[in-house]
Design a protein around this motif. Structure first.
Motif, PDB file in Angstrom:
ATOM      1  N   ARG A 192       0.837  -1.210   0.000  1.00 14.73           N
ATOM      2  CA  ARG A 192       0.000   0.000   0.000  1.00 14.73           C
ATOM      3  C   ARG A 192       0.869   1.257   0.000  1.00 14.73           C
ATOM      4  O   ARG A 192       0.574   2.233  -0.677  1.00 14.73           O
ATOM      5  CB  ARG A 192      -0.938  -0.006   1.199  1.00 14.73           C
ATOM      6  CG  ARG A 192      -2.065  -1.015   1.068  1.00 14.73           C
ATOM      7  CD  ARG A 192      -3.006  -1.059   2.266  1.00 14.73           C
ATOM      8  NE  ARG A 192      -3.404   0.257   2.715  1.00 14.73           N
ATOM      9  CZ  ARG A 192      -3.190   0.732   3.951  1.00 14.73           C
ATOM     10  NH1 ARG A 192      -2.592  -0.017   4.852  1.00 14.73           N
ATOM     11  NH2 ARG A 192      -3.580   1.940   4.285  1.00 14.73           N
ATOM     12  N   LEU A 233       3.994   1.529  -1.154  1.00 13.82           N
ATOM     13  CA  LEU A 233       4.611   1.667  -2.475  1.00 13.82           C
ATOM     14  C   LEU A 233       3.604   2.182  -3.497  1.00 13.82           C
ATOM     15  O   LEU A 233       3.940   3.015  -4.342  1.00 13.82           O
ATOM     16  CB  LEU A 233       5.205   0.333  -2.933  1.00 13.82           C
ATOM     17  CG  LEU A 233       6.444  -0.141  -2.176  1.00 13.82           C
ATOM     18  CD1 LEU A 233       6.825  -1.545  -2.606  1.00 13.82           C
ATOM     19  CD2 LEU A 233       7.607   0.824  -2.359  1.00 13.82           C
ATOM     20  N   ALA A 234       2.366   1.730  -3.416  1.00 13.56           N
ATOM     21  CA  ALA A 234       1.331   2.186  -4.345  1.00 13.56           C
ATOM     22  C   ALA A 234       1.018   3.663  -4.165  1.00 13.56           C
ATOM     23  O   ALA A 234       0.596   4.335  -5.113  1.00 13.56           O
ATOM     24  CB  ALA A 234       0.059   1.357  -4.166  1.00 13.56           C
ATOM     25  N   LEU A 286       3.203   5.969  -3.577  1.00 11.97           N
ATOM     26  CA  LEU A 286       4.324   6.770  -4.080  1.00 11.97           C
ATOM     27  C   LEU A 286       4.190   7.036  -5.572  1.00 11.97           C
ATOM     28  O   LEU A 286       3.589   6.246  -6.302  1.00 11.97           O
ATOM     29  CB  LEU A 286       5.638   6.027  -3.839  1.00 11.97           C
ATOM     30  CG  LEU A 286       6.022   5.768  -2.392  1.00 11.97           C
ATOM     31  CD1 LEU A 286       7.218   4.828  -2.333  1.00 11.97           C
ATOM     32  CD2 LEU A 286       6.321   7.067  -1.673  1.00 11.97           C
ATOM     33  N   ASP A 287       4.819   8.126  -6.017  1.00  9.37           N
ATOM     34  CA  ASP A 287       4.868   8.349  -7.462  1.00  9.37           C
ATOM     35  C   ASP A 287       5.818   7.303  -8.054  1.00  9.37           C
ATOM     36  O   ASP A 287       6.651   6.722  -7.347  1.00  9.37           O
ATOM     37  CB  ASP A 287       5.285   9.778  -7.809  1.00  9.37           C
ATOM     38  CG  ASP A 287       6.727  10.104  -7.460  1.00  9.37           C
ATOM     39  OD1 ASP A 287       7.634   9.458  -8.026  1.00  9.37           O
ATOM     40  OD2 ASP A 287       6.949  11.011  -6.644  1.00  9.37           O
ATOM     41  N   PRO A 288       5.685   7.017  -9.357  1.00 12.35           N
ATOM     42  CA  PRO A 288       6.453   5.917  -9.973  1.00 12.35           C
ATOM     43  C   PRO A 288       7.966   5.983  -9.769  1.00 12.35           C
ATOM     44  O   PRO A 288       8.603   4.952  -9.537  1.00 12.35           O
ATOM     45  CB  PRO A 288       6.089   6.014 -11.454  1.00 12.35           C
ATOM     46  CG  PRO A 288       4.724   6.622 -11.448  1.00 12.35           C
ATOM     47  CD  PRO A 288       4.736   7.597 -10.291  1.00 12.35           C
ATOM     48  N   LYS A 318       9.643   7.317  -7.259  1.00 10.69           N
ATOM     49  CA  LYS A 318       9.948   6.986  -5.870  1.00 10.69           C
ATOM     50  C   LYS A 318       9.658   5.509  -5.590  1.00 10.69           C
ATOM     51  O   LYS A 318      10.321   4.902  -4.766  1.00 10.69           O
ATOM     52  CB  LYS A 318       9.164   7.892  -4.932  1.00 10.69           C
ATOM     53  CG  LYS A 318       9.541   9.354  -5.142  1.00 10.69           C
ATOM     54  CD  LYS A 318       9.960  10.006  -3.881  1.00 10.69           C
ATOM     55  CE  LYS A 318      10.670  11.297  -4.140  1.00 10.69           C
ATOM     56  NZ  LYS A 318       9.959  12.483  -4.109  1.00 10.69           N
ATOM     57  N   GLN A 319       8.668   4.954  -6.283  1.00  7.41           N
ATOM     58  CA  GLN A 319       8.393   3.515  -6.140  1.00  7.41           C
ATOM     59  C   GLN A 319       9.632   2.714  -6.502  1.00  7.41           C
ATOM     60  O   GLN A 319       9.972   1.749  -5.813  1.00  7.41           O
ATOM     61  CB  GLN A 319       7.239   3.082  -7.053  1.00  7.41           C
ATOM     62  CG  GLN A 319       5.881   3.420  -6.546  1.00  7.41           C
ATOM     63  CD  GLN A 319       4.795   3.002  -7.527  1.00  7.41           C
ATOM     64  OE1 GLN A 319       5.067   2.469  -8.602  1.00  7.41           O
ATOM     65  NE2 GLN A 319       3.558   3.261  -7.162  1.00  7.41           N
ATOM     66  N   GLU A 320      10.297   3.113  -7.584  1.00  9.11           N
ATOM     67  CA  GLU A 320      11.513   2.415  -8.016  1.00  9.11           C
ATOM     68  C   GLU A 320      12.611   2.511  -6.963  1.00  9.11           C
ATOM     69  O   GLU A 320      13.262   1.520  -6.644  1.00  9.11           O
ATOM     70  CB  GLU A 320      12.027   2.998  -9.332  1.00  9.11           C
ATOM     71  CG  GLU A 320      11.292   2.525 -10.548  1.00  9.11           C
ATOM     72  CD  GLU A 320      11.945   3.040 -11.819  1.00  9.11           C
ATOM     73  OE1 GLU A 320      13.202   3.055 -11.891  1.00  9.11           O
ATOM     74  OE2 GLU A 320      11.198   3.419 -12.731  1.00  9.11           O
ATOM     75  N   GLY A 335      11.451   0.656  -3.829  1.00 11.55           N
ATOM     76  CA  GLY A 335      11.341  -0.760  -4.154  1.00 11.55           C
ATOM     77  C   GLY A 335      12.683  -1.452  -4.271  1.00 11.55           C
ATOM     78  O   GLY A 335      12.785  -2.665  -4.092  1.00 11.55           O
ATOM     79  N   GLN A 348      11.963  -0.992   3.593  1.00 14.27           N
ATOM     80  CA  GLN A 348      10.615  -0.745   3.091  1.00 14.27           C
ATOM     81  C   GLN A 348       9.589  -0.865   4.214  1.00 14.27           C
ATOM     82  O   GLN A 348       8.667  -0.052   4.312  1.00 14.27           O
ATOM     83  CB  GLN A 348      10.266  -1.731   1.975  1.00 14.27           C
ATOM     84  CG  GLN A 348      11.077  -1.547   0.721  1.00 14.27           C
ATOM     85  CD  GLN A 348      10.776  -2.621  -0.302  1.00 14.27           C
ATOM     86  OE1 GLN A 348       9.716  -3.239  -0.294  1.00 14.27           O
ATOM     87  NE2 GLN A 348      11.712  -2.850  -1.197  1.00 14.27           N
ATOM     88  N   ALA A 394       2.867   9.601   2.297  1.00 14.54           N
ATOM     89  CA  ALA A 394       4.073   8.992   1.735  1.00 14.54           C
ATOM     90  C   ALA A 394       5.103  10.057   1.383  1.00 14.54           C
ATOM     91  O   ALA A 394       6.298   9.894   1.663  1.00 14.54           O
ATOM     92  CB  ALA A 394       3.720   8.163   0.501  1.00 14.54           C
TER      93      ALA A 394
END
Length: 72
Positions: free
Chosen positions: A8, A10-11, A13-15, A17-19, A22, A29, A62
Motif C-alpha cells: 500500500r 509503495l502504491a 508513491l509516485d512511480p 519513488k516507487q523504483e 522498491g 521498506q 508517503a
C-alpha cells in the motif's frame, strides 16, 4: 490493490519513488511503511483529506515520510 502495508505504501508513491524505495531492502521498506501508517494515523489534516480522497491522503503521507529522509 495491494493489501499489505508495504504494498500500500509503495502504491501511494509516485512511480520514480516507487523504483527507489522498491530497490531498498525489505526491512527498510517495512520501516518506511510503518512510518507512513503512523503519519496517516497521527495527522488530523490527513483525516480530512482522507474523507475527500483516500488516495490523495495516502500519497501526501508517503511524500512527508520520504521528505523526512529515506535514511532516517
Amino acid at each position: 490493490m495491494p493489501t499489505d502495508t508495504v504494498g500500500r505504501f509503495l502504491a501511494a508513491l509516485d512511480p520514480k519513488k516507487q523504483e527507489v524505495v522498491g530497490a531498498r531492502p525489505r526491512e527498510e521498506q517495512e520501516r518506511l511503511a510503518a512510518a507512513w501508517e503512523r503519519e496517516l494515523e497521527a495527522d488530523d489534516e490527513l483525516d480530512t483529506l482522507d474523507e475527500l480522497s483516500p488516495p490523495a491522503a495516502e500519497a501526501e503521507a508517503a511524500r512527508r515520510v520520504l521528505d523526512r529522509g529515506i535514511d532516517q
